[in-house]
Write a protein that holds these residues in place. Structure first.
Motif, PDB file in Angstrom:
ATOM      1  N   VAL A 188      -8.219 -36.917  -1.087  1.00 51.00           N
ATOM      2  CA  VAL A 188      -8.971 -36.101  -2.039  1.00 51.00           C
ATOM      3  C   VAL A 188     -10.319 -35.771  -1.408  1.00 51.00           C
ATOM      4  O   VAL A 188     -10.927 -36.585  -0.721  1.00 51.00           O
ATOM      5  CB  VAL A 188      -9.175 -36.789  -3.410  1.00 51.00           C
ATOM      6  N   TYR A 189     -10.752 -34.553  -1.661  1.00 49.23           N
ATOM      7  CA  TYR A 189     -12.063 -34.079  -1.218  1.00 49.23           C
ATOM      8  C   TYR A 189     -12.840 -33.751  -2.478  1.00 49.23           C
ATOM      9  O   TYR A 189     -12.364 -33.003  -3.339  1.00 49.23           O
ATOM     10  CB  TYR A 189     -11.919 -32.836  -0.339  1.00 49.23           C
ATOM     11  N   ILE A 190     -14.038 -34.298  -2.600  1.00 49.38           N
ATOM     12  CA  ILE A 190     -14.839 -34.122  -3.810  1.00 49.38           C
ATOM     13  C   ILE A 190     -16.022 -33.228  -3.485  1.00 49.38           C
ATOM     14  O   ILE A 190     -16.810 -33.520  -2.573  1.00 49.38           O
ATOM     15  CB  ILE A 190     -15.308 -35.484  -4.354  1.00 49.38           C
ATOM     16  N   PHE A 191     -16.121 -32.134  -4.232  1.00 50.64           N
ATOM     17  CA  PHE A 191     -17.208 -31.171  -4.071  1.00 50.64           C
ATOM     18  C   PHE A 191     -18.034 -31.141  -5.350  1.00 50.64           C
ATOM     19  O   PHE A 191     -17.507 -31.331  -6.447  1.00 50.64           O
ATOM     20  CB  PHE A 191     -16.661 -29.766  -3.803  1.00 50.64           C
ATOM     21  N   LEU A 192     -19.304 -30.866  -5.223  1.00 54.53           N
ATOM     22  CA  LEU A 192     -20.200 -30.766  -6.366  1.00 54.53           C
ATOM     23  C   LEU A 192     -20.759 -29.355  -6.433  1.00 54.53           C
ATOM     24  O   LEU A 192     -21.303 -28.846  -5.439  1.00 54.53           O
ATOM     25  CB  LEU A 192     -21.326 -31.783  -6.234  1.00 54.53           C
ATOM     26  N   ASP A 193     -20.592 -28.739  -7.582  1.00 53.96           N
ATOM     27  CA  ASP A 193     -21.036 -27.366  -7.812  1.00 53.96           C
ATOM     28  C   ASP A 193     -20.408 -26.432  -6.776  1.00 53.96           C
ATOM     29  O   ASP A 193     -19.211 -26.459  -6.585  1.00 53.96           O
ATOM     30  CB  ASP A 193     -22.565 -27.274  -7.842  1.00 53.96           C
ATOM     31  N   ASP A 194     -21.194 -25.625  -6.090  1.00 54.72           N
ATOM     32  CA  ASP A 194     -20.650 -24.652  -5.141  1.00 54.72           C
ATOM     33  C   ASP A 194     -20.837 -25.084  -3.690  1.00 54.72           C
ATOM     34  O   ASP A 194     -20.863 -24.242  -2.789  1.00 54.72           O
ATOM     35  CB  ASP A 194     -21.319 -23.290  -5.361  1.00 54.72           C
ATOM     36  N   GLN A 195     -20.968 -26.386  -3.466  1.00 55.19           N
ATOM     37  CA  GLN A 195     -21.177 -26.861  -2.105  1.00 55.19           C
ATOM     38  C   GLN A 195     -19.938 -26.623  -1.252  1.00 55.19           C
ATOM     39  O   GLN A 195     -18.803 -26.744  -1.709  1.00 55.19           O
ATOM     40  CB  GLN A 195     -21.521 -28.350  -2.095  1.00 55.19           C
ATOM     41  N   ILE A 196     -20.174 -26.281   0.000  1.00 59.92           N
ATOM     42  CA  ILE A 196     -19.081 -26.047   0.942  1.00 59.92           C
ATOM     43  C   ILE A 196     -18.661 -27.367   1.601  1.00 59.92           C
ATOM     44  O   ILE A 196     -17.489 -27.593   1.865  1.00 59.92           O
ATOM     45  CB  ILE A 196     -19.507 -25.009   2.002  1.00 59.92           C
ATOM     46  N   VAL A 197     -19.632 -28.232   1.847  1.00 59.76           N
ATOM     47  CA  VAL A 197     -19.360 -29.542   2.447  1.00 59.76           C
ATOM     48  C   VAL A 197     -19.050 -30.528   1.328  1.00 59.76           C
ATOM     49  O   VAL A 197     -19.804 -30.636   0.358  1.00 59.76           O
ATOM     50  CB  VAL A 197     -20.589 -30.021   3.266  1.00 59.76           C
TER      51      VAL A 197
END
Length: 130
Positions: free
Chosen positions: A7-16
Motif C-alpha cells: 500500500v502507498y499512502i498519499f496525503l492530499d495532492d502529494q505526488i510522493v
C-alpha cells in the motif's frame, strides 16, 4: 517474486507517498503536522500480480482551539450594535483534561424566560384564587 501486497499512502495532492508498506500495516497519521481544514487520504493498493486499487478518504482536521460564537450565525442580517460572545479553548496535551475555558457560557434562552414567566404567573394566580 514478491508475494505480499503493498500500500502507498498519499496525503492530499502529494505526488510522493507519505509511506510505502507491505500489508498488513498499522499506520498512525499525525494530524498535529497538518493545518486545520479539509484533507484527503489516498491509499493505493497493489497486489503481487500488479493490479491496483485506490481509495480516497476525506477528513477534517481540527487541532486548533475550538471557537464558539454566540450572537452571530452564518449569513445573519444585522444592524446597529450586535453583542457577540466569543470563546476559544483547546484540548490541552491529550493526557490532561483542561476544565478552565472548556465550556462556553451561554445566555438563557428566551423560551425559558417565557416559560418561567408563565409558570410564576400561574402560581401567583393559583395562590390568590385558593
Amino acid at each position: 517474486m514478491e508475494y505480499k501486497s503493498k500500500v502507498y499512502i498519499f496525503l492530499d495532492d502529494q505526488i510522493v507517498p507519505v509511506g510505502e508498506f507491505e500489508t498488513p500495516v498499522r499506520f498512525e497519521l499525525d494530524t498535529r503536522k497538518l493545518v486545520d481544514g479539509k484533507h484527503t487520504l489516498k491509499i493505493v493498493g497493489k497486489d503481487p500480480v500488479g493490479n491496483e486499487g485506490i481509495k480516497h478518504i476525506p477528513f477534517i482536521v481540527r487541532n486548533g482551539p475550538a471557537i464558539a460564537i454566540e450572537g452571530l450565525k452564518d449569513n445573519d442580517i444585522i444592524d446597529g450594535i450586535q453583542p457577540i460572545m466569543i470563546n476559544a479553548y483547546g484540548k490541552g496535551n491529550q493526557t490532561q483534561f483542561l476544565i478552565d475555558g472548556s465550556e462556553t457560557p451561554t445566555s438563557i434562552p428566551s423560551w425559558l424566560w417565557a416559560g418561567l414567566i408563565v409558570f410564576f404567573g400561574w402560581a401567583i394566580y393559583y395562590v390568590l384564587t385558593s
